[in-house]
Write a protein that holds these residues in place. Structure first.
Motif, PDB file in Angstrom:
ATOM      1  N   TYR A 179     -66.270  30.373 -36.542  1.00 14.42           N
ATOM      2  CA  TYR A 179     -65.776  29.017 -36.765  1.00 14.42           C
ATOM      3  C   TYR A 179     -65.059  28.943 -38.127  1.00 14.42           C
ATOM      4  CZ  TYR A 179     -68.626  27.677 -32.779  1.00 14.42           C
ATOM      5  OH  TYR A 179     -69.144  27.576 -31.521  1.00 14.42           O
ATOM      6  N   GLY A 180     -64.674  27.780 -38.517  1.00 13.83           N
ATOM      7  CA  GLY A 180     -64.004  27.576 -39.806  1.00 13.83           C
ATOM      8  C   GLY A 180     -64.892  28.003 -40.975  1.00 13.83           C
ATOM      9  N   GLU A 260     -63.540  23.175 -32.475  1.00 11.88           N
ATOM     10  CA  GLU A 260     -63.387  24.584 -32.869  1.00 11.88           C
ATOM     11  C   GLU A 260     -63.379  25.491 -31.638  1.00 11.88           C
ATOM     12  OE1 GLU A 260     -63.569  26.300 -36.025  1.00 11.88           O
ATOM     13  OE2 GLU A 260     -63.186  24.463 -37.131  1.00 11.88           O
ATOM     14  N   SER A 263     -60.188  25.188 -29.796  1.00  6.29           N
ATOM     15  CA  SER A 263     -59.124  25.852 -30.542  1.00  6.29           C
ATOM     16  C   SER A 263     -59.163  27.366 -30.275  1.00  6.29           C
ATOM     17  CB  SER A 263     -59.308  25.548 -32.033  1.00  6.29           C
ATOM     18  OG  SER A 263     -58.422  26.311 -32.777  1.00  6.29           O
TER      19      SER A 263
END
Length: 656
Positions: A179-180, A260, A263
């Motif tokens: 994830y980010g 997320e 994406s």
């Protein structure tokens, strides 16, 4: 993994991706359909043998996530995480890759051994979609096998890949979902504390997965964490992390994680997908537009239903008469004569009228009515029409607090209420299942239709029979509305996949028909035969007539029927068409206009149409709910039938 000769695989994926088609291809007629322990969600299992292995296949419910929004999702994820099958076969719709990868990402997070069946490759090609299968496999780090399950294409390759994984010829290197930056940093902190404080829980679920689920505010996992000694401490820490993430992103942590994942799914799909021709509106898409059109859709729906019921009822009646002639006109007299040679008359009649008549009654319902109905239903399902019919009926069904999917069990009810009650498990919540079952048992099944057509249709006219059906539909909506307002709980909206139209597979249709018919045979046949034997004993001992005398005030004074109809109405609860058979036996003629007036025929038909279809339906209700609810529905239906029957008699007597 060590070499074994027995492996378990579980099929997981979104709804309408062809998971059942793969299951049918793998297991054929070895399927066993039951319920998940303590739940009313269908459990389909089967076995096959391949390259010396006995492979147990389990078809998990079709779901879109591993959250806890529905019973199906909890069942699927608990089975995958706790039961730990050897391989998860993630079935993906190649024509909707991005959306299906969202679920795949969640399976990767659960760190389970997985292979992908990239199904419906033919539809993807028709849409101009070309998927680089090798690249997709490389990105995900797991085998990806292209399949067209409905035609059996790719199934052997799928099985070979599974065996290769089991025998370590293929090494799984599953993609680690990242994830980010700020999410990963907080996940790592949470994962560390979970490993430290919840080591026992980590034996069931991966610590990273627990961390993600806590950030997603998953109620089931929060409940599980709370049960451990340091659970509250972990939850307090996770709440701080959630607060931090929500402040950074300005939205709920549930949406942050979902965004997320989408994406990542979008990125992977773009990497491996090419459009080789400009997308055009296909015939299937045009057909889909027409069949869901706000006017044309309903016209087509009416035509489809009219066609189906014409085949089932008109064709069924004709076939039933042939069977009846063969059994009752030819075989039974011969068997009866043979029985009288070897048994005393009491036992000969008991065997003949009790056991054989029960078997014949079952056969004359199953062959002419139920099997054709299930074949047509399977064609409509596999072609992709049923979800569109449910979509059209959604607004109408909402009037009684149900969404469009309830249309499916209601439709099944016209064939037989037993599978219709079982079919109510497609509804999302317990409240909706019960509500759907309550109205489903009011639908006139094929056995009730025999009475309606045999009395009202034959002696008064088809228009009068159709008015009875119309009256029943109105009654269903009124009672459904009352139940909707009375039962506690909130209705849920319709979330239903619209699969592309396709040619149904004959093999799948036959398997579906057999599995459903088998359900009916196992539940209904023993009860029909047992009920027939009890009934015959009551008749032979004369107790039946004493019962008739006892209830005659209700039958004669309130319902306005002849006294002789009491026994047929009581024993109609065993199986509905028995009411008509008994009426002919007791009155000594099949010319019912000699024993009943027109009003009495309508009253008799109305009562049999409303009160609980048969004892097999009560058994099915018990199986889906419990004895209290099953008996409760039966009592309400009986009281309602008697009340309405008396009203109909009085109202009709004013005019005729």
């Amino acid at each position: 993994m060590g070499r074994r000769k027995y492996i378990t695989i579980a099929l997981a994926g979104n709804a309408n991706v062809g998971k059942s088609a793969i299951f049918n291809q793998l297991t054929g007629l070895s399927q066993v359909i039951g319920n998940w322990p303590g739940k009313t969600v269908e459990k389909a299992e089967g076995t096959l043998f391949f390259q010396g292995y006995r492979i147990h296949v389990l078809d998990l419910p079709g779901i879109y996530s591993l959250s806890t929004f529905s019973i199906e999702e909890i069942i699927a994820r608990d089975y995958i995480a706790i039961e730990k099958p050897d391989i998860i076969v993630n079935v993906i719709d190649a024509s909707n890759l991005e959306r299906n990868l969202y679920f795949t990402i969640q399976l990767l997070e659960l760190q389970v051994p997985m292979i992908i069946a990239l199904n419906q490759m033919d539809f993807a090609t028709k849409k101009g979609i070309k998927i680089d299968v090798e690249k997709l496999s490389k990105i995900l780090g797991i085998p990806v096998i292209p399949t067209v399950a409905i035609k059996g294409e790719g199934i052997k390759e799928l099985l070979s890949a599974i065996i290769n994984i089991i025998e370590n010829r293929i090494e799984l290197k599953p993609l680690k979902i990242k994830y980010g930056k700020e999410i990963e940093a907080n996940l790592e902190k949470l994962e560390n504390i979970i490993n430290e404080k919840l080591s026992e829980l980590c034996k069931k679920y991966p610590s990273r997965w627990i961390s993600i689920k806590l950030i997603e505010k998953d109620e089931d996992i929060i409940k599980k964490v709370r049960e451990y000694k340091y659970g509250e401490e972990v939850l307090a820490f996770s709440e701080k992390i959630i607060e931090t993430l929500e402040q950074i992103h300005g939205e709920s942590s549930i949406i942050i994680i979902a965004s997320e994942r989408y994406s990542i799914a979008n990125h992977i799909a773009k990497e491996v997908t090419k459009f080789i021709i400009p997308p055009r509106i296909s015939i299937e898409e045009r057909l889909s537009d027409v069949t869901t059109h706000k006017i044309l859709g309903y016209i087509i729906l009416i035509l489809v239903m009219a066609f189906m019921f014409s085949i089932v009822f008109l064709g069924g009646n004709y076939f039933s008469e042939i069977l009846y002639f063969i059994f009752e006109g030819m075989l039974i007299p011969i068997i009866n004569n043979l029985l009288l040679v070897y048994f005393p008359p009491f036992f000969a009649k008991l065997i003949n009228e009790g056991i054989l008549s029960g078997i014949i009654a079952g056969i004359t319902i199953v062959l002419p009515y139920i099997i054709p109905f299930y074949i047509i239903l399977a064609i409509l399902e596999d072609s992709g029409y049923i979800p569109r019919a449910a979509f059209l009926m959604d607004s109408i069904m909402h009037k009684i607090g149900l969404h469009g999917k309830a249309f499916i069990p209601l439709l099944l009810g016209y064939g037989c209420n037993v599978p219709a009650c079982i079919g109510c498990r497609i509804m999302e919540t317990e409240r909706e299942r019960f509500l759907a079952a309550f109205v489903t048992v009011l639908i006139p099944c094929s056995a009730r239709t025999v009475i309606i057509l045999g009395l009202v249709g034959e002696y008064i006219g088809l228009y009068a029979a159709l008015l009875l059906y119309l009256f029943d539909i109105i009654l269903v909506f009124i009672l459904g509305r009352i139940a909707f307002k009375t039962l506690p709980g909130e209705p849920v909206g319709l979330i239903m996949e619209m699969p592309s139209y396709r040619f149904p597979s004959i093999k799948n249709i036959l398997i579906k028909t057999w599995v459903r018919t088998k359900d009916f045979i196992y539940i209904a046949f023993p009860l029909i035969i047992g009920g027939s034997i009890i009934l015959e004993i009551l008749i032979l001992t004369g107790w039946a007539w004493q019962i008739n005398d006892f209830i005659s005030p209700l039958i004669v004074n309130w319902l306005g029927l002849p006294k002789i109809t009491g026994i047929p109405l009581i024993f109609g609860i065993l199986r509905k068409e028995l009411s008509l058979i008994l009426l002919s036996e007791i009155s000594g003629t099949i010319e019912f206009n000699k024993t009943l007036t027109s009003i009495q025929m309508i009253v008799f038909s109305t009562i049999t149409m409303i009160y609980i279809p048969c004892i097999s339906t009560i058994a099915a209700l018990k199986k889906e709910f419990n004895w209290i609810k099953a008996i409760g529905i039966a009592i309400v239906d009986v009281l309602l039938a008697l009340f309405i029957g008396g009203l109909v008699f009085r109202i009709l007597s004013l005019f005729f």
